[in-house]
Design a protein around this motif. Sequence first.
Motif, PDB file in Angstrom:
ATOM      1  N   VAL A 117       0.937  -1.228   0.095  1.00 50.99           N
ATOM      2  CA  VAL A 117       0.190   0.073  -0.065  1.00 50.99           C
ATOM      3  C   VAL A 117       0.926   1.129   0.030  1.00 50.99           C
ATOM      4  O   VAL A 117       0.519   2.248  -0.506  1.00 50.99           O
ATOM      5  N   THR A 118       2.083   1.197   0.621  1.00 45.20           N
ATOM      6  CA  THR A 118       2.618   2.459   0.696  1.00 45.20           C
ATOM      7  C   THR A 118       3.565   2.539  -0.770  1.00 45.20           C
ATOM      8  O   THR A 118       3.802   3.820  -1.096  1.00 45.20           O
ATOM      9  N   ARG A 119       3.726   1.605  -1.369  1.00 48.64           N
ATOM     10  CA  ARG A 119       4.336   1.727  -2.708  1.00 48.64           C
ATOM     11  C   ARG A 119       3.200   2.344  -3.800  1.00 48.64           C
ATOM     12  O   ARG A 119       3.544   3.085  -4.303  1.00 48.64           O
ATOM     13  N   THR A 120       1.997   1.306  -3.796  1.00 48.46           N
ATOM     14  CA  THR A 120       1.151   1.753  -4.735  1.00 48.46           C
ATOM     15  C   THR A 120      -0.096   2.101  -3.822  1.00 48.46           C
ATOM     16  O   THR A 120      -0.789   1.223  -3.417  1.00 48.46           O
ATOM     17  N   GLU A 121      -0.333   3.227  -3.592  1.00 49.04           N
ATOM     18  CA  GLU A 121      -1.586   3.702  -2.613  1.00 49.04           C
ATOM     19  C   GLU A 121      -2.889   3.264  -3.142  1.00 49.04           C
ATOM     20  O   GLU A 121      -3.719   2.927  -2.131  1.00 49.04           O
ATOM     21  N   LEU A 130      -4.621 -10.571  -9.839  1.00 46.88           N
ATOM     22  CA  LEU A 130      -4.472  -9.924 -11.083  1.00 46.88           C
ATOM     23  C   LEU A 130      -4.728  -8.426 -10.982  1.00 46.88           C
ATOM     24  O   LEU A 130      -3.664  -7.521 -11.514  1.00 46.88           O
ATOM     25  N   PHE A 131      -5.573  -8.367 -10.361  1.00 46.88           N
ATOM     26  CA  PHE A 131      -5.959  -6.596  -9.878  1.00 46.88           C
ATOM     27  C   PHE A 131      -4.777  -6.088  -9.523  1.00 46.88           C
ATOM     28  O   PHE A 131      -4.319  -5.011  -9.846  1.00 46.88           O
ATOM     29  N   LEU A 132      -4.148  -6.492  -8.309  1.00 50.71           N
ATOM     30  CA  LEU A 132      -3.063  -5.957  -7.465  1.00 50.71           C
ATOM     31  C   LEU A 132      -1.857  -5.759  -8.666  1.00 50.71           C
ATOM     32  O   LEU A 132      -1.061  -5.005  -8.805  1.00 50.71           O
ATOM     33  N   LEU A 133      -1.614  -6.983  -9.260  1.00 44.74           N
ATOM     34  CA  LEU A 133      -0.393  -7.370 -10.239  1.00 44.74           C
ATOM     35  C   LEU A 133      -0.713  -6.102 -11.248  1.00 44.74           C
ATOM     36  O   LEU A 133       0.285  -5.392 -11.656  1.00 44.74           O
ATOM     37  N   PHE A 190       0.215  -2.407  -9.914  1.00 44.47           N
ATOM     38  CA  PHE A 190       1.577  -2.293  -9.842  1.00 44.47           C
ATOM     39  C   PHE A 190       2.330  -2.220 -11.122  1.00 44.47           C
ATOM     40  O   PHE A 190       3.124  -1.400 -11.080  1.00 44.47           O
ATOM     41  N   ILE A 191       1.839  -2.886 -12.114  1.00 42.91           N
ATOM     42  CA  ILE A 191       2.538  -2.649 -13.229  1.00 42.91           C
ATOM     43  C   ILE A 191       2.306  -1.304 -14.006  1.00 42.91           C
ATOM     44  O   ILE A 191       2.960  -0.513 -14.471  1.00 42.91           O
ATOM     45  N   PHE A 192       0.909  -0.699 -13.578  1.00 45.40           N
ATOM     46  CA  PHE A 192       0.532   0.399 -14.376  1.00 45.40           C
ATOM     47  C   PHE A 192       0.453   1.530 -13.200  1.00 45.40           C
ATOM     48  O   PHE A 192      -0.323   2.514 -13.370  1.00 45.40           O
ATOM     49  N   GLU A 193       1.487   1.342 -12.216  1.00 49.61           N
ATOM     50  CA  GLU A 193       1.083   2.344 -11.231  1.00 49.61           C
ATOM     51  C   GLU A 193       1.599   3.795 -11.649  1.00 49.61           C
ATOM     52  O   GLU A 193       1.222   4.808 -10.859  1.00 49.61           O
ATOM     53  N   ASP A 194       2.479   4.230 -12.491  1.00 47.79           N
ATOM     54  CA  ASP A 194       2.476   5.484 -13.084  1.00 47.79           C
ATOM     55  C   ASP A 194       1.216   6.150 -13.923  1.00 47.79           C
ATOM     56  O   ASP A 194       1.470   7.392 -13.712  1.00 47.79           O
ATOM     57  N   TYR A 195       0.240   5.538 -13.987  1.00 49.85           N
ATOM     58  CA  TYR A 195      -1.202   5.935 -14.701  1.00 49.85           C
ATOM     59  C   TYR A 195      -1.972   6.308 -13.740  1.00 49.85           C
ATOM     60  O   TYR A 195      -1.993   5.605 -12.718  1.00 49.85           O
ATOM     61  N   PRO A 196      -2.988   7.123 -13.796  1.00 53.38           N
ATOM     62  CA  PRO A 196      -4.174   7.415 -12.836  1.00 53.38           C
ATOM     63  C   PRO A 196      -5.069   5.950 -12.867  1.00 53.38           C
ATOM     64  O   PRO A 196      -5.386   5.557 -14.078  1.00 53.38           O
ATOM     65  N   LEU A 197      -5.239   5.443 -11.882  1.00 54.93           N
ATOM     66  CA  LEU A 197      -5.829   4.042 -11.611  1.00 54.93           C
ATOM     67  C   LEU A 197      -7.199   4.063 -11.142  1.00 54.93           C
ATOM     68  O   LEU A 197      -7.999   3.018 -10.977  1.00 54.93           O
TER      69      LEU A 197
END
Lengths: 412, 260
Positions: free
Chosen positions: A368-372, B173-176, B179-186
């Motif tokens: 969570v702290t990595r990807t909020e 899969l959701f979490l993955l 993680f992969i697209f963390e630079d985008y607004p999700l």
Amino acid sequence: MKRIIFLIVISLVLFTSPGRAAILSVCNLCGHTSITAAIEKAAPGDTVLVKKGIYKEGNIILNKPLVLIGEGFPVVDGENDSEIFTISADNVVIAGFRIQNVGTSYTVDRAGINVIRSKGVVIRNNRLINTFFGVYLQKSSDCIVEGNIMEGQAVEEMSSGNAIHLWYCKNIEVKNNTVKKHRDGIYLEFVDNSLVENNISEGNIRYGLHFMFSNHDDYIGNTFRNNGAGVAVMFSRFITMDDNLFDHNWGTTAYGLLLKEIYDGEISNNRFEKNTTAIYGESATRMKIHNNTFNQNGWALRLLGSCMDNTITANNFLNNTFDVTTNSIRNYNDYTGNYWNEYTGYDLDKDGIGDVPHHPVKLFSYVVTRTESSIILLRSLFIDILNFAEKVTPVFTPATLVDEKPLMKPVL
Amino acid sequence: MIKIFKYSFFDLMRSRWSLIYFLFFAITAAALLYLSNDVSRAIISLMNIIIILCPLIGTMFGVMYYYNSREFVELLLAQPIKRRSIFLGQYLGLTVSLLLSFVAGMGLPFIFYGILASPELSNFLVLLLTGGLLTFTFVALAFLIAVKNENKIKGFGFAIVVWLFMAVLYDGLFLLSLFIFEDYPLDKFSLAMTVLNPIDLSRILIMLQLDISALLGYTGAVFNKFFGTSLGFIISLACALLWIVVPTISMVRVARRKDF
């Protein structure tokens, strides 16, 4: 020569003794009908006794050492415009007034009681209602603010003031006050060697108590409830925080205790109940966190990677969603000898210390702290499985963030 | 259809499993209430149980009941009854009996605890509603799988995989992807992912009702805003209903064409 000096000293002591102080009464039928007039007449050291009534006199300036006492809470009204009491003399006492309606200003910090460059001022047992700033002390020392009740009408940070605002002060005691609905309950900026004790700070929109650039201060036995954040301590050193209650500072951006750039403080014997984040630390260094109880918080301890050399011992972590989180893979803090209610180890030799080390950081809290946004998976079965797997063999969470001697029973 | 529904319903109500299912929920709910002494916390714990168990039990019972009542179905097929009535009747009979056990099992302890007069009543109703929706959805899925697969082992295996996927793998899969697209607004993406899976949807719906939603922070605020609007509510309800309607209709269609 010596004899003459002695005589002068004796006569000075005799002539200025308190027995000579006059008492000036203020009421509709008294010698003085306005507080301002009485103050003008009064000699230094006199007492002005204000009887019950409503006084609308604009700004009242106290520039000589007087004792102002209200009888039956006389109302001093600023009519939503001016500041009320401005004190610029030493040893002034203000007690027993109901001070109300100071107008909001975006350019001037108006206050119910404003103390400027004074020593030994005592502000006691007043009620301040809807005063933009309540009690404002600037460049003053050795003052006491005690037993006041302050209730503001703050709606947003921009247009509200602080209940008790201290700026460049020394040796101030703030005791037994109740402050509600301001921007900050108690605000200290450049304040040293001061004591904040047994106050109740509730429903303030920013912080219950706020330290900025203040050193060697203590706050003890206070209650912080339903504030934007209970206490914020920033850029300060040697602050002692003892025996306080941080209760229900709950909301998406709420904290119990917010630490930022703080060194050498001590946090002990506090209770953190139902805060979204009990303690949030950013660059907090050499703090001693011990004998606190964290109960039913969202995050109990959230220390970022910039926090170093802190010792966390003999605390109770009970029923928190996350006990400890950090955003760093390394750990520079010492977590030894706490009680964790999630601890599942055993104690074969019955010495009260668990035989298996406890890893308080769950994988999910690290995620969570990595990807909020992944917080949305909170309480999903997949997350429970992940946490379990990580607990057995830590891979992602800091392997050194571990309690080697977890306690089997809560610390009392 | 009503007759067949009645028959399977009463048949199931007499069975031991309904009683066990009822007792399970009654004991769990009572124990949680008794131990935590706090309705809100009990609801959170029950939520964890419901979003896992309601789908699992629904799937298992659905597959089992279909395979066990196969001879009865063949007997009915020989009669002049529409196939739709037979299968829908059986589906409803099973679902309603499960639902009854569930609602009674959850309801009784909470009613004795005084939920009717407590401010948590609406949270409790959301809990029951989501449990009900999940039961309907997963029994329908189980029937669909069972009708499609003649082989019992295959049917069972497939049903378990479907449950496993929805309950566990989907979130992985959701979490993955987060993680992969963390630079985008999700925000929109996670909203869509949540609404598409009935289990995730139930979980979020319950959590947003409770105090714990404050932990969700910014993401939670986005979700709250979405479900707070009537559009969001309609979309999520429509998705939940689609998860019931689509498997049911396809089950009926497959059954209609099937050569028994």
